[in-house]
Design a protein around this motif. Structure first.
Motif, PDB file in Angstrom:
ATOM      1  N   ARG A 317       0.818  -1.196   0.000  1.00 45.46           N
ATOM      2  CA  ARG A 317       0.000   0.000   0.000  1.00 45.46           C
ATOM      3  C   ARG A 317       0.867   1.268   0.000  1.00 45.46           C
ATOM      4  N   GLY A 318       0.541   2.168  -0.934  1.00 42.31           N
ATOM      5  CA  GLY A 318       1.235   3.452  -1.009  1.00 42.31           C
ATOM      6  C   GLY A 318       2.608   3.420  -1.633  1.00 42.31           C
ATOM      7  N   ALA A 319       3.106   2.253  -2.023  1.00 44.25           N
ATOM      8  CA  ALA A 319       4.474   2.141  -2.573  1.00 44.25           C
ATOM      9  C   ALA A 319       4.427   2.338  -4.079  1.00 44.25           C
ATOM     10  N   ARG A 320       4.500   3.625  -4.518  1.00 43.06           N
ATOM     11  CA  ARG A 320       4.311   3.938  -5.941  1.00 43.06           C
ATOM     12  C   ARG A 320       5.433   4.797  -6.525  1.00 43.06           C
ATOM     13  N   THR A 321       6.556   4.891  -5.847  1.00 41.68           N
ATOM     14  CA  THR A 321       7.680   5.649  -6.393  1.00 41.68           C
ATOM     15  C   THR A 321       8.763   4.676  -6.846  1.00 41.68           C
ATOM     16  N   ASP A 322       9.872   5.250  -7.309  1.00 41.68           N
ATOM     17  CA  ASP A 322      10.932   4.371  -7.831  1.00 41.68           C
ATOM     18  C   ASP A 322      11.820   3.791  -6.734  1.00 41.68           C
ATOM     19  N   SER A 323      11.500   4.064  -5.450  1.00 41.59           N
ATOM     20  CA  SER A 323      12.273   3.463  -4.361  1.00 41.59           C
ATOM     21  C   SER A 323      11.329   3.036  -3.241  1.00 41.59           C
ATOM     22  N   LEU A 324      11.816   2.157  -2.379  1.00 41.37           N
ATOM     23  CA  LEU A 324      11.002   1.613  -1.292  1.00 41.37           C
ATOM     24  C   LEU A 324      11.861   1.446  -0.055  1.00 41.37           C
ATOM     25  N   ARG A 325      11.414   2.081   1.051  1.00 43.00           N
ATOM     26  CA  ARG A 325      12.082   1.856   2.333  1.00 43.00           C
ATOM     27  C   ARG A 325      11.430   0.639   2.972  1.00 43.00           C
ATOM     28  N   LEU A 326      12.248  -0.295   3.383  1.00 41.96           N
ATOM     29  CA  LEU A 326      11.731  -1.570   3.882  1.00 41.96           C
ATOM     30  C   LEU A 326      11.255  -1.424   5.324  1.00 41.96           C
ATOM     31  N   ALA A 327       9.952  -1.410   5.500  1.00 40.83           N
ATOM     32  CA  ALA A 327       9.343  -1.297   6.821  1.00 40.83           C
ATOM     33  C   ALA A 327       9.470  -2.625   7.560  1.00 40.83           C
ATOM     34  N   PRO A 328       9.371  -2.596   8.886  1.00 36.90           N
ATOM     35  CA  PRO A 328       9.542  -3.831   9.665  1.00 36.90           C
ATOM     36  C   PRO A 328       8.590  -4.944   9.258  1.00 36.90           C
ATOM     37  N   GLU A 329       7.366  -4.584   8.841  1.00 32.86           N
ATOM     38  CA  GLU A 329       6.400  -5.629   8.487  1.00 32.86           C
ATOM     39  C   GLU A 329       6.773  -6.391   7.218  1.00 32.86           C
ATOM     40  N   LEU A 330       7.780  -5.893   6.506  1.00 32.23           N
ATOM     41  CA  LEU A 330       8.211  -6.573   5.283  1.00 32.23           C
ATOM     42  C   LEU A 330       9.293  -7.616   5.549  1.00 32.23           C
ATOM     43  N   ALA A 331       9.662  -7.772   6.801  1.00 32.29           N
ATOM     44  CA  ALA A 331      10.675  -8.786   7.127  1.00 32.29           C
ATOM     45  C   ALA A 331      10.202 -10.156   6.645  1.00 32.29           C
ATOM     46  N   ARG A 332      11.122 -10.873   6.055  1.00 32.31           N
ATOM     47  CA  ARG A 332      10.936 -12.220   5.509  1.00 32.31           C
ATOM     48  C   ARG A 332      10.152 -12.256   4.183  1.00 32.31           C
ATOM     49  N   ALA A 333       9.642 -11.109   3.698  1.00 42.81           N
ATOM     50  CA  ALA A 333       8.934 -11.087   2.408  1.00 42.81           C
ATOM     51  C   ALA A 333       9.931 -10.965   1.255  1.00 42.81           C
ATOM     52  N   ARG A 334       9.554 -11.466   0.101  1.00 48.02           N
ATOM     53  CA  ARG A 334      10.355 -11.288  -1.117  1.00 48.02           C
ATOM     54  C   ARG A 334       9.765 -10.096  -1.881  1.00 48.02           C
ATOM     55  N   ILE A 335      10.623  -9.144  -2.215  1.00 46.86           N
ATOM     56  CA  ILE A 335      10.172  -7.877  -2.808  1.00 46.86           C
ATOM     57  C   ILE A 335      10.425  -7.875  -4.311  1.00 46.86           C
ATOM     58  N   SER A 336       9.439  -7.360  -5.059  1.00 38.86           N
ATOM     59  CA  SER A 336       9.602  -7.152  -6.508  1.00 38.86           C
ATOM     60  C   SER A 336       8.937  -5.830  -6.869  1.00 38.86           C
ATOM     61  N   VAL A 337       9.158  -5.391  -8.091  1.00 34.88           N
ATOM     62  CA  VAL A 337       8.554  -4.136  -8.542  1.00 34.88           C
ATOM     63  C   VAL A 337       7.971  -4.334  -9.930  1.00 34.88           C
ATOM     64  N   ARG A 338       6.831  -3.694 -10.160  1.00 36.80           N
ATOM     65  CA  ARG A 338       6.173  -3.709 -11.467  1.00 36.80           C
ATOM     66  C   ARG A 338       6.225  -2.287 -12.020  1.00 36.80           C
ATOM     67  N   VAL A 339       6.768  -2.142 -13.227  1.00 34.65           N
ATOM     68  CA  VAL A 339       6.956  -0.826 -13.834  1.00 34.65           C
ATOM     69  C   VAL A 339       6.137  -0.740 -15.114  1.00 34.65           C
ATOM     70  N   THR A 340       5.361   0.318 -15.235  1.00 37.34           N
ATOM     71  CA  THR A 340       4.594   0.573 -16.460  1.00 37.34           C
ATOM     72  C   THR A 340       5.179   1.802 -17.134  1.00 37.34           C
ATOM     73  N   VAL A 341       5.589   1.658 -18.409  1.00 36.30           N
ATOM     74  CA  VAL A 341       6.176   2.780 -19.153  1.00 36.30           C
ATOM     75  C   VAL A 341       5.192   3.242 -20.217  1.00 36.30           C
ATOM     76  N   LYS A 342       5.113   4.562 -20.376  1.00 36.13           N
ATOM     77  CA  LYS A 342       4.149   5.150 -21.300  1.00 36.13           C
ATOM     78  C   LYS A 342       4.796   6.295 -22.068  1.00 36.13           C
ATOM     79  N   ARG A 343       4.294   6.514 -23.271  1.00 35.43           N
ATOM     80  CA  ARG A 343       4.641   7.678 -24.071  1.00 35.43           C
ATOM     81  C   ARG A 343       3.543   7.903 -25.085  1.00 35.43           C
ATOM     82  N   ARG A 344       3.248   9.161 -25.343  1.00 36.87           N
ATOM     83  CA  ARG A 344       2.182   9.491 -26.289  1.00 36.87           C
ATOM     84  C   ARG A 344       2.469   8.870 -27.653  1.00 36.87           C
ATOM     85  N   GLY A 345       1.474   8.210 -28.196  1.00 37.88           N
ATOM     86  CA  GLY A 345       1.609   7.591 -29.509  1.00 37.88           C
ATOM     87  C   GLY A 345       2.145   6.178 -29.478  1.00 37.88           C
TER      88      GLY A 345
END
Length: 461
Positions: A317-345
């Motif tokens: 929740r709320g993690a929508r920038t190009d970086s992520l600070r790992l909060a304590p509740e993320l301990a033991r989780a595997r982290i990945s990122v999904r990136v959507t790229v756009k350009r007109r046309g």
């Protein structure tokens, strides 16, 4: 040059023959005496032998064309060539056919611009010709100021000449009855290339006659001129999305009527494809309180990117920038990122990184150890000064040691000193906890020996 019909009629009588001959001496210059033009050849045979054609007139000059006098005669030759070039089969005006009348009878198609297959025209007493004027056939436009003509002269001979503007021999004007035209050979070229935004399409010049034609290009999108698009290729920017392209080809050669043609319309331009060098990567240490960064890599073209971080495949929740600070509740989780790229046309693309190793708990780093504070004497109470950690613990617990033996049942920061501790050494151990962190343990330095109630105790800060 053709003498007036009245002179011809008088020549039919014996008395008039002398007058006609005298007139011809005055009216018809010799083949090499007109202006300062260059004469290339004289005579049907001699010209043909040197590559200067009479277009068959030498064997057809016994016939009248446009009702002109046959044989060696500038007007009959010019009419023959006009008919041969696809011009009028009969004289396009009524009245005198004398050469000097041609430009006056056809003012709407007479100007100062030479063209291949046009008629070079001299008015009365112009260019070294007599009052009857002269006409010749333009074979070649060498430049805007130089022409090459063929001509047949009354009571003279057939010849070719080159004439330059500024010379006395330059024509009064040019009559455009059957000018040569640039013409297309075969089918028009088709627009080639990928019809996608970001690509470059191109079109060939096509085949044209005569040789030496220069071709110009004008691109159109949905039938509208694309400003500045005048090359043989076109880069498809987003403004062309969904439009059909055509190209107007304009073929020109000096001395010829230009030609133009428009290619068939292309299919509609589709959205471009964004190219990415590999998949996104997560950079940084997968440890609580550390910061991970999404590395998209290079995209072509440059794009706008949006991010969505995931923990074990579930959106954070709320993690929508190009970086992520790992909060304590993320301990033991595997982290990945999904990136959507756009350009007109361009069609948008969504890319996923691989998952990190499970996020590790962070570690407390001791800045300063705990200390025993107070009067170390039976009957007094000492207390523990807390450890200074790199981060503030959410909970602290203490274990007291008396001669390295654990004082059972007391896990607070205070310790009453009883008679059983007399003469024994004190230490305190602090345990620190915080969500997402490994437990921190710190041991104090010696708090000193416990003095008897009636003794002077050692001072402890």
């Amino acid at each position: 040059m053709l003498p007036p019909w009245s002179v011809v009629r008088r020549a039919l009588t014996p008395a008039g023959r002398g007058l006609l001959i005298a007139s011809l001496v005055l009216l018809v210059p010799s083949p090499g005496a007109v202006g300062a033009a260059t004469v290339h050849c004289v005579g049907y045979g001699a010209c043909s032998a040197n590559g200067y054609s009479d277009a068959g007139y030498g064997s057809a000059n016994a016939r009248s064309y446009w009702n002109m006098v046959t044989g060696h005669n500038c007007t009959n030759y010019a009419a023959y060539r006009v008919i041969q070039a696809g011009g009028p089969g009969s004289r396009p005006w009524s009245g005198s056919g004398d050469a000097h009348r041609w430009g006056h009878e056809l003012p709407g198609i007479t100007d100062q611009t030479p063209a291949v297959q046009s008629i070079a025209w001299w008015d009365s007493n112009q260019g070294g010709w007599g009052k009857n004027g002269h006409v010749a056939y333009v074979e070649q436009v060498v430049s805007a100021d130089m022409i090459r003509v063929s001509e047949d002269i009354f009571d003279g001979d057939f010849r070719w000449r080159t004439i330059s503007r500024g010379e006395a021999a330059w024509p009064t004007g040019f009559i455009h009855l059957a000018d040569a035209r640039v013409s297309r050979i075969g089918a028009l070229p088709r627009i080639a290339g990928k019809l996608r935004v970001g690509e470059r399409v191109r079109v060939g010049a096509g085949s044209w006659s005569p040789s030496g034609v220069s071709v110009g290009y004008q691109w159109l999108a949905d039938g509208r001129t694309v400003r500045g698009a005048t090359q043989s290729s076109l880069e498809l920017t987003p403004r062309f999305l969904g439009k059909r392209l055509t190209v107007k080809l304009s073929a020109r050669r000096l001395g010829y009527v230009p030609a133009s043609a428009t290619t068939a319309a292309s299919d509609r331009v589709r959205r471009g494809r964004i190219r990415v060098d590999g998949a996104p990567r997560v950079r940084g240490r997968a440890v609580v309180a550390e910061r991970l960064t999404a590395d998209l890599g290079r995209t072509t073209p440059q794009t706008r990117a949006s991010y969505r971080w995931l923990a074990d495949g579930t959106k954070i929740r709320g993690a929508r920038t190009d970086s992520l600070r790992l909060a304590p509740e993320l301990a033991r989780a595997r982290i990945s990122v999904r990136v959507t790229v756009k350009r007109r046309g361009y069609a948008s693309r969504t890319l996923r990184s691989g998952r990190t190793e499970p996020v590790k708990r962070a570690t407390f780093h001791q800045v300063a150890p705990p200390r025993v504070s107070g009067t170390v004497q039976v009957g007094e109470t000492v207390h523990a000064v807390p450890t200074q950690w790199s981060v503030k613990p959410s909970r602290r617990v203490y274990v007291w040691l008396v001669d390295k033996e654990v004082v059972e049942g007391n896990y607070t920061a205070r310790l009453p000193l009883v008679a059983a501790y007399e003469g024994k050494e004190l230490h305190v151990v602090e345990g620190a906890t915080r969500r997402g962190y490994e437990q921190g343990v710190a041991v104090s330095a010696s708090g000193g020996l416990v003095a008897a109630a009636d003794e002077q105790p050692e001072p402890v800060s």
